[in-house]
Design a protein around this motif. Structure first.
Motif, PDB file in Angstrom:
ATOM      1  N   LYS A 115      96.882 -17.982  30.573  1.00  0.00           N
ATOM      2  CA  LYS A 115      95.959 -16.905  31.191  1.00  0.00           C
ATOM      3  C   LYS A 115      94.538 -17.691  31.168  1.00  0.00           C
ATOM      4  O   LYS A 115      94.079 -18.691  30.542  1.00  0.00           O
ATOM      5  CB  LYS A 115      95.835 -15.950  30.502  1.00  0.00           C
ATOM      6  CG  LYS A 115      97.149 -15.058  30.213  1.00  0.00           C
ATOM      7  CD  LYS A 115      96.731 -13.810  29.508  1.00  0.00           C
ATOM      8  CE  LYS A 115      98.233 -13.067  29.190  1.00  0.00           C
ATOM      9  NZ  LYS A 115      98.192 -11.845  28.286  1.00  0.00           N
ATOM     10  N   ASP A 116      93.701 -16.915  32.394  1.00  0.00           N
ATOM     11  CA  ASP A 116      92.424 -17.757  32.480  1.00  0.00           C
ATOM     12  C   ASP A 116      91.265 -17.080  31.842  1.00  0.00           C
ATOM     13  O   ASP A 116      90.264 -17.300  32.089  1.00  0.00           O
ATOM     14  CB  ASP A 116      92.138 -17.679  34.107  1.00  0.00           C
ATOM     15  CG  ASP A 116      92.003 -16.085  34.749  1.00  0.00           C
ATOM     16  OD1 ASP A 116      92.209 -15.593  33.713  1.00  0.00           O
ATOM     17  OD2 ASP A 116      91.598 -16.095  35.736  1.00  0.00           O
ATOM     18  N   ASP A 117      91.557 -16.370  30.750  1.00  0.00           N
ATOM     19  CA  ASP A 117      90.475 -15.705  29.945  1.00  0.00           C
ATOM     20  C   ASP A 117      90.088 -16.368  28.672  1.00  0.00           C
ATOM     21  O   ASP A 117      89.559 -15.799  27.698  1.00  0.00           O
ATOM     22  CB  ASP A 117      90.972 -14.306  29.787  1.00  0.00           C
ATOM     23  CG  ASP A 117      92.183 -14.273  28.758  1.00  0.00           C
ATOM     24  OD1 ASP A 117      92.693 -15.248  28.571  1.00  0.00           O
ATOM     25  OD2 ASP A 117      92.506 -13.045  28.275  1.00  0.00           O
ATOM     26  N   ILE A 118      90.320 -17.725  28.782  1.00  0.00           N
ATOM     27  CA  ILE A 118      89.933 -18.397  27.372  1.00  0.00           C
ATOM     28  C   ILE A 118      88.724 -19.346  27.688  1.00  0.00           C
ATOM     29  O   ILE A 118      88.513 -19.541  28.878  1.00  0.00           O
ATOM     30  CB  ILE A 118      91.112 -19.646  27.277  1.00  0.00           C
ATOM     31  CG1 ILE A 118      91.371 -20.332  28.436  1.00  0.00           C
ATOM     32  CG2 ILE A 118      92.479 -18.762  26.853  1.00  0.00           C
ATOM     33  CD1 ILE A 118      92.694 -21.718  28.189  1.00  0.00           C
ATOM     34  N   LYS A 119      88.020 -19.809  26.612  1.00  0.00           N
ATOM     35  CA  LYS A 119      86.848 -20.487  26.864  1.00  0.00           C
ATOM     36  C   LYS A 119      87.088 -21.896  26.420  1.00  0.00           C
ATOM     37  O   LYS A 119      87.804 -22.324  25.506  1.00  0.00           O
ATOM     38  CB  LYS A 119      85.838 -20.003  25.477  1.00  0.00           C
ATOM     39  CG  LYS A 119      84.702 -20.676  25.886  1.00  0.00           C
ATOM     40  CD  LYS A 119      83.407 -19.890  24.810  1.00  0.00           C
ATOM     41  CE  LYS A 119      82.135 -20.343  25.140  1.00  0.00           C
ATOM     42  NZ  LYS A 119      81.044 -19.556  24.310  1.00  0.00           N
ATOM     43  N   THR A 120      86.817 -22.512  27.567  1.00  0.00           N
ATOM     44  CA  THR A 120      87.190 -24.203  27.540  1.00  0.00           C
ATOM     45  C   THR A 120      85.751 -24.886  27.043  1.00  0.00           C
ATOM     46  O   THR A 120      84.744 -24.636  27.467  1.00  0.00           O
ATOM     47  CB  THR A 120      87.510 -24.649  28.778  1.00  0.00           C
ATOM     48  OG1 THR A 120      88.816 -23.913  28.965  1.00  0.00           O
ATOM     49  CG2 THR A 120      87.694 -26.073  28.847  1.00  0.00           C
ATOM     50  N   LEU A 121      86.067 -26.065  26.267  1.00  0.00           N
ATOM     51  CA  LEU A 121      84.816 -26.695  25.806  1.00  0.00           C
ATOM     52  C   LEU A 121      85.128 -28.207  26.702  1.00  0.00           C
ATOM     53  O   LEU A 121      86.270 -28.647  26.683  1.00  0.00           O
ATOM     54  CB  LEU A 121      84.802 -27.244  24.514  1.00  0.00           C
ATOM     55  CG  LEU A 121      83.994 -28.487  24.035  1.00  0.00           C
ATOM     56  CD1 LEU A 121      82.531 -27.978  24.121  1.00  0.00           C
ATOM     57  CD2 LEU A 121      84.119 -28.965  22.565  1.00  0.00           C
ATOM     58  N   SER A 149      77.351 -35.291  25.743  1.00  0.00           N
ATOM     59  CA  SER A 149      76.730 -33.950  26.113  1.00  0.00           C
ATOM     60  C   SER A 149      77.984 -32.735  26.257  1.00  0.00           C
ATOM     61  O   SER A 149      79.199 -33.358  26.116  1.00  0.00           O
ATOM     62  CB  SER A 149      76.128 -33.745  27.245  1.00  0.00           C
ATOM     63  OG  SER A 149      76.857 -34.145  28.696  1.00  0.00           O
ATOM     64  N   ILE A 150      77.813 -31.609  26.455  1.00  0.00           N
ATOM     65  CA  ILE A 150      78.987 -30.710  26.633  1.00  0.00           C
ATOM     66  C   ILE A 150      78.607 -29.764  27.529  1.00  0.00           C
ATOM     67  O   ILE A 150      77.631 -29.335  27.972  1.00  0.00           O
ATOM     68  CB  ILE A 150      79.217 -29.950  25.027  1.00  0.00           C
ATOM     69  CG1 ILE A 150      78.059 -29.360  24.653  1.00  0.00           C
ATOM     70  CG2 ILE A 150      79.569 -31.382  24.285  1.00  0.00           C
ATOM     71  CD1 ILE A 150      78.275 -28.441  23.405  1.00  0.00           C
ATOM     72  N   ALA A 151      79.837 -28.807  27.855  1.00  0.00           N
ATOM     73  CA  ALA A 151      79.820 -27.784  28.709  1.00  0.00           C
ATOM     74  C   ALA A 151      80.769 -26.640  27.947  1.00  0.00           C
ATOM     75  O   ALA A 151      81.920 -27.133  27.751  1.00  0.00           O
ATOM     76  CB  ALA A 151      79.893 -28.276  30.030  1.00  0.00           C
ATOM     77  N   TYR A 152      80.456 -25.640  28.634  1.00  0.00           N
ATOM     78  CA  TYR A 152      81.466 -24.620  28.379  1.00  0.00           C
ATOM     79  C   TYR A 152      81.996 -23.805  29.457  1.00  0.00           C
ATOM     80  O   TYR A 152      80.898 -23.485  30.454  1.00  0.00           O
ATOM     81  CB  TYR A 152      80.765 -23.349  27.288  1.00  0.00           C
ATOM     82  CG  TYR A 152      80.577 -23.652  25.938  1.00  0.00           C
ATOM     83  CD1 TYR A 152      81.302 -23.982  25.078  1.00  0.00           C
ATOM     84  CD2 TYR A 152      78.984 -24.073  25.620  1.00  0.00           C
ATOM     85  CE1 TYR A 152      81.409 -24.492  23.663  1.00  0.00           C
ATOM     86  CE2 TYR A 152      79.011 -24.512  24.125  1.00  0.00           C
ATOM     87  CZ  TYR A 152      80.269 -24.683  23.498  1.00  0.00           C
ATOM     88  OH  TYR A 152      79.552 -25.061  22.091  1.00  0.00           O
ATOM     89  N   PHE A 160      76.247 -26.008  31.346  1.00  0.00           N
ATOM     90  CA  PHE A 160      76.214 -27.311  30.714  1.00  0.00           C
ATOM     91  C   PHE A 160      75.253 -27.451  29.532  1.00  0.00           C
ATOM     92  O   PHE A 160      74.092 -26.652  29.695  1.00  0.00           O
ATOM     93  CB  PHE A 160      75.634 -28.353  31.886  1.00  0.00           C
ATOM     94  CG  PHE A 160      76.626 -28.622  32.736  1.00  0.00           C
ATOM     95  CD1 PHE A 160      77.648 -29.650  32.565  1.00  0.00           C
ATOM     96  CD2 PHE A 160      76.627 -27.926  34.038  1.00  0.00           C
ATOM     97  CE1 PHE A 160      78.500 -29.894  33.649  1.00  0.00           C
ATOM     98  CE2 PHE A 160      77.363 -28.254  35.167  1.00  0.00           C
ATOM     99  CZ  PHE A 160      78.473 -29.235  34.947  1.00  0.00           C
ATOM    100  N   LYS A 161      75.445 -28.017  28.482  1.00  0.00           N
ATOM    101  CA  LYS A 161      74.572 -28.029  27.343  1.00  0.00           C
ATOM    102  C   LYS A 161      74.005 -29.500  26.704  1.00  0.00           C
ATOM    103  O   LYS A 161      74.637 -30.331  26.891  1.00  0.00           O
ATOM    104  CB  LYS A 161      75.284 -27.636  25.992  1.00  0.00           C
ATOM    105  CG  LYS A 161      75.869 -26.053  26.357  1.00  0.00           C
ATOM    106  CD  LYS A 161      74.653 -25.019  26.305  1.00  0.00           C
ATOM    107  CE  LYS A 161      75.180 -23.506  26.302  1.00  0.00           C
ATOM    108  NZ  LYS A 161      74.259 -22.763  26.118  1.00  0.00           N
ATOM    109  N   LEU A 162      72.659 -29.636  26.733  1.00  0.00           N
ATOM    110  CA  LEU A 162      72.148 -30.776  26.077  1.00  0.00           C
ATOM    111  C   LEU A 162      71.608 -30.350  24.812  1.00  0.00           C
ATOM    112  O   LEU A 162      71.259 -29.279  24.413  1.00  0.00           O
ATOM    113  CB  LEU A 162      71.087 -31.140  27.250  1.00  0.00           C
ATOM    114  CG  LEU A 162      71.411 -31.482  28.630  1.00  0.00           C
ATOM    115  CD1 LEU A 162      70.313 -31.825  29.395  1.00  0.00           C
ATOM    116  CD2 LEU A 162      72.291 -32.740  28.476  1.00  0.00           C
ATOM    117  N   ASN A 163      71.573 -31.389  24.037  1.00  0.00           N
ATOM    118  CA  ASN A 163      70.940 -31.190  22.402  1.00  0.00           C
ATOM    119  C   ASN A 163      69.671 -31.318  22.435  1.00  0.00           C
ATOM    120  O   ASN A 163      68.982 -32.564  22.283  1.00  0.00           O
ATOM    121  CB  ASN A 163      71.720 -32.480  21.693  1.00  0.00           C
ATOM    122  CG  ASN A 163      71.376 -31.999  20.149  1.00  0.00           C
ATOM    123  OD1 ASN A 163      70.955 -30.848  19.733  1.00  0.00           O
ATOM    124  ND2 ASN A 163      71.847 -33.094  19.328  1.00  0.00           N
TER     125      ASN A 163
END
Length: 599
Positions: A115-121, A149-152, A160-163
Motif C-alpha cells: 500500500k502507499d501509506d507507508i513512510k519511506t526513508l 543526506s536523507i529524505a522522507y 529533504f533533510k540536512l544535518n
C-alpha cells in the motif's frame, strides 16, 4: 503496452533492411523463412533473453519484398517516471545527491505490491547544498558537499533533510567515529586481514610499564586455537627482537573478570610467515594478551639490541577451520597513531525490528587518481541506527568495522552493494529468516555478483555470515563464487511476487558500472542461476549534458513498486567539477519503470 502489441510495421525491400526502433524493446522472435533477422542494441548483436530479443535496431535480410510487423515480446519495456524525477529537482539548500537507497520505516516490509501509506526513508551519498539560478541552473558559491543526506517520503510528498549544526553549518548524518579512523602502529592492524596493501605491524611505545592487547570478538565465541605472528620486518632480521616472548593469555565475557587461560613463550620470527599455534579450547568474547614488560624475557631485546619496543605482526583466532574476522583490537600502549580523516559512502542497508543497519564503504583521498576519481576504499563499516516514530535517530547510532572488503591475488571482494532482506519482517509471507547481502568480486576491472547470508537476529555479527561458494554457504569470504557478470557497484535483488517472472528474483544494475545501460537479470533462487545480463534502457543524460556526464548504479525500489511495474532509479554525474557547478540539473537521481508486458 502489452505482449503482442505492434511496435512498428515496416515494408521490406529484397536485400538488407536497417530498422531503427528508437528505444530498446522486448521483441517477439520473428520467425519467417523468407527473413534472416539480427537483433542489435546499438552495435552489439543480441541473443535471446528467455522469451524474447531486446533491441533498438534490427538488420533484416529479406529474400523478397514484403511486410514485417514487429511485436512486443514477453519481458520488460521501460517507461520514464518524470513525475518522481522532478521531485528531486531543488535549487535551494538540498540540490542533488547520488547513492539513493530506500527503506520502509513503517513496518520494514521490503516486498513489491504494498500500500502507499507507508513512510519511506531515502538516503543519499555525496550531496550538493546551496543555491542555483532558476533560469540558467548555475550553482552559486558557496556550495557545500556533505557526504550524506536523507529524505522522507509519505505518499507524494518528499521532505529533504540536512544535518544542521547549532552554528548554522551542515554536517553529514553519518561520519566515521575517530576510534575507527586510526592508522599507524595500532593494535587493530593485528586483526586486519587480506588487504591490498600491507598494514603496519603493531608496536608499543618505548619502555611501557605494562603491556595489554585486548581482542573483542563482539560476542562469546568458541575458540579452539589461535595463531600469533611475532614481530618481523623485511628491513632487518635484527628487528625481530622487538617481538614478544613471555605472554599471559586471559579470557573474559564482560571485560572485567579475566581468567588466565595459559602462559606461553612465543618464538622469535625468522620470516613474515612464521607463527605459533596456541591451543585455547575456551569460549570467550574478550581475549587479552598481557606482558610484564619490566621483567626479563618479556621480549627478545638483548645487550646488542636494547631498544624497548614491543611488537607483533598478526593474531588470528579459530574455531577449528573457521577463522574469526569480526574483531576489534586495542592496546594500552601505542607508538604511532594518526587519523585518516576518512569519510563514508553509504551502501545498502536493512531494517531489522526497530533498527536500521547500513554497511557503508570507508573512503580516503588519493590525489594520484584522475579528477573525479581521487579516492580509495579503505574498508567497510557498519552503522546501527534506532528507528523512533517512523524516523531514524542518527545521533544515537552505533558503529563498528565490518571485515567484508578483502583481497586475494588479483581479485577484490566487497559486500554491501545490495541487500535483500528475506526475513519474516521484510517478507511476511514466504521469508526464510535470512538477510541476503550481495556484493561483487572485481578482477581486472570486471565486476561479478557474489552473495552472503545471515539470520536476521545475528546480522551485526559478521562472523555469523556465510558466503555462497557455488554449491553451498560456508564461512570463508575468499571462496565467494561469482553469480552474474557485468554488475555495478550499487544494484538490487528482489523477489517477484506476480507476473511473468513470479517466484523468481530480479537483479537490476548498470551494465559494467559507468555505461549508459540500465540492465537486469532473472534468478531462479537468491543465489541463481541467473540469466545473462540484459541491457534494457539507454540513459539519455550523457548525450543531453555532454562533457564527461555519465550514469551509474541503477537499482530497483521494491516497496515503492508493484511486481509488474518496477520502480528503478539511476544516478547522473560528471567527472568535471566545473561542469557540475555550471548545471544543477546534472547531479541527481532519475527514475524509470520496468513494465511487465504480460500484465
Amino acid at each position: 503496452m502489452k505482449h503482442q502489441d505492434m511496435i512498428k510495421s515496416v515494408k521490406l525491400k529484397q536485400g538488407i533492411n536497417e530498422i531503427d526502433l528508437g528505444y530498446i524493446y522486448p521483441i517477439s522472435p520473428i520467425e519467417d523463412s523468407n527473413l534472416d533477422v539480427s537483433y542489435f542494441i546499438d552495435d552489439e548483436k543480441q541473443s535471446m533473453m528467455i522469451d524474447c530479443f531486446y533491441a533498438n535496431h534490427l538488420v533484416v535480410i529479406a529474400h523478397q519484398d514484403g511486410d514485417l510487423n514487429i511485436q512486443l515480446g514477453k519481458g520488460y519495456y521501460v517507461e520514464k517516471n518524470d513525475t518522481l524525477t522532478q521531485k528531486f529537482v531543488s535549487r535551494n539548500k538540498w540540490s542533488g545527491g547520488d547513492g539513493i537507497y530506500s527503506f520502509n520505516l513503517t513496518n520494514g516490509n521490503d516486498q513489491f505490491d504494498q500500500k502507499d501509506d507507508i513512510k519511506t526513508l531515502f538516503v543519499f551519498g555525496d550531496t550538493f547544498v546551496g543555491r542555483s539560478d532558476e533560469k540558467t541552473y548555475q550553482r552559486f558559491q558557496p556550495h557545500l558537499m556533505p557526504n550524506n543526506s536523507i529524505a522522507y517520503k509519505v505518499k507524494d510528498h518528499i521532505d529533504f533533510k540536512l544535518n544542521w549544526q547549532e552554528n548554522g553549518e551542515i554536517a553529514a548524518f553519518y561520519q566515521m567515529d575517530k576510534v575507527f579512523d586510526e592508522s599507524g602502529s595500532i593494535a587493530q592492524n593485528l586483526v586486519t586481514y587480506n588487504q591490498k596493501d600491507d598494514v603496519d605491524p603493531y608496536l608499543s611505545g618505548y619502555h611501557p610499564n605494562h603491556l595489554e592487547i585486548v581482542f573483542d570478538l563482539h560476542k562469546p565465541q568458541a575458540i579452539t586455537h589461535m595463531h600469533i605472528y611475532n614481530y618481523f620486518s623485511k628491513e632487518s632480521d635484527e628487528l625481530a627482537k622487538r617481538g614478544l616472548k613471555n605472554i599471559v593469555i586471559l579470557g573474559s565475557n564482560d571485560q572485567k573478570d579475566y581468567k588466565k587461560i595459559k602462559e606461553y613463550t612465543l618464538k622469535m620470527s625468522t620470516s613474515i610467515n612464521d607463527f605459533d599455534v596456541i591451543q585455547i579450547e575456551e569460549t570467550y568474547r574478550y581475549i587479552k594478551l598481557s606482558v610484564e614488560t619490566k621483567t626479563k624475557d618479556s621480549n627478545y631485546n638483548d645487550q646488542t639490541f636494547d631498544e624497548g619496543l614491543f611488537g607483533l605482526n598478526k593474531v588470528k583466532f579459530f574455531n577449528d577451520t573457521k577463522q574469526y574476522r569480526d574483531i576489534k583490537a586495542s592496546s594500552n600502549n601505542i607508538l604511532l597513531k594518526d587519523y585518516d580523516h576518512s569519510w563514508i559512502w553509504l551502501q545498502d542497508g536493512v531494517v531489522i525490528k526497530d533498527q536500521l543497519y547500513f554497511i557503508p564503504m570507508v573512503v580516503n583521498s588519493d590525489s594520484t587518481q584522475p579528477e573525479g576519481l581521487q579516492f580509495k576504499i579503505k574498508g567497510v563499516s557498519m552503522f546501527k541506527t534506532p528507528i523512533e516514530n517512523n524516523q531514524i535517530v542518527p545521533h544515537k547510532r552505533m558503529q563498528k568495522m565490518a571485515p567484508i572488503l578483502v583481497y586475494d591475488k588479483d581479485s577484490e571482494y566487497l559486500y554491501g552493494g545490495a541487500i535483500m532482506p528475506n526475513s519474516t519482517q521484510a517478507n511476511p509471507n514466504t521469508g526464510d529468516g535470512y538477510i541476503y547481502v550481495y556484493g561483487y568480486k572485481t578482477t581486472m576491472g570486471l565486476r561479478e555478483m557474489i552473495v552472503a547470508r545471515v539470520k536476521e537476529e545475528v546480522f551485526e555479527y559478521v562472523d555469523e555470515w556465510t558466503y555462497f561458494d557455488g554449491e553451498k554457504f560456508q564461512h570463508d569470504i575468499l571462496k565467494s563464487a561469482p553469480l552474474l557478470k557485468h554488475i555495478s557497484c550499487e544494484f538490487s535483488v528482489s523477489i517477484i511476487n506476480e507476473g511473468l517472472y513470479k517466484g523468481k528474483y530480479l537483479a537490476v544494475f548498470t551494465y559494467d558500472v559507468n555505461t549508459p545501460y540500465v540492465s537486469y537479470a532473472i534468478g531462479e533462487t537468491p543465489v541463481g542461476p541467473f540469466s545473462k545480463p540484459q541491457k534494457i534502457y539507454k540513459t539519455p543524460e550523457p548525450e543531453i549534458y555532454k562533457s564527461t556526464t555519465y550514469t551509474y548504479n541503477a537499482k530497483a525500489h521494491p516497496h515503492l513498486s508493484s511486481s509488474k511495474k518496477v520502480l528503478v532509479s539511476y544516478n547522473t554525474n560528471t567527472y568535471n567539477f566545473d561542469h557540475n557547478m555550471s548545471n544543477s540539473n546534472i547531479y541527481r537521481p532519475r527514475f524509470i519503470y520496468l513494465n511487465d508486458t504480460t500484465k
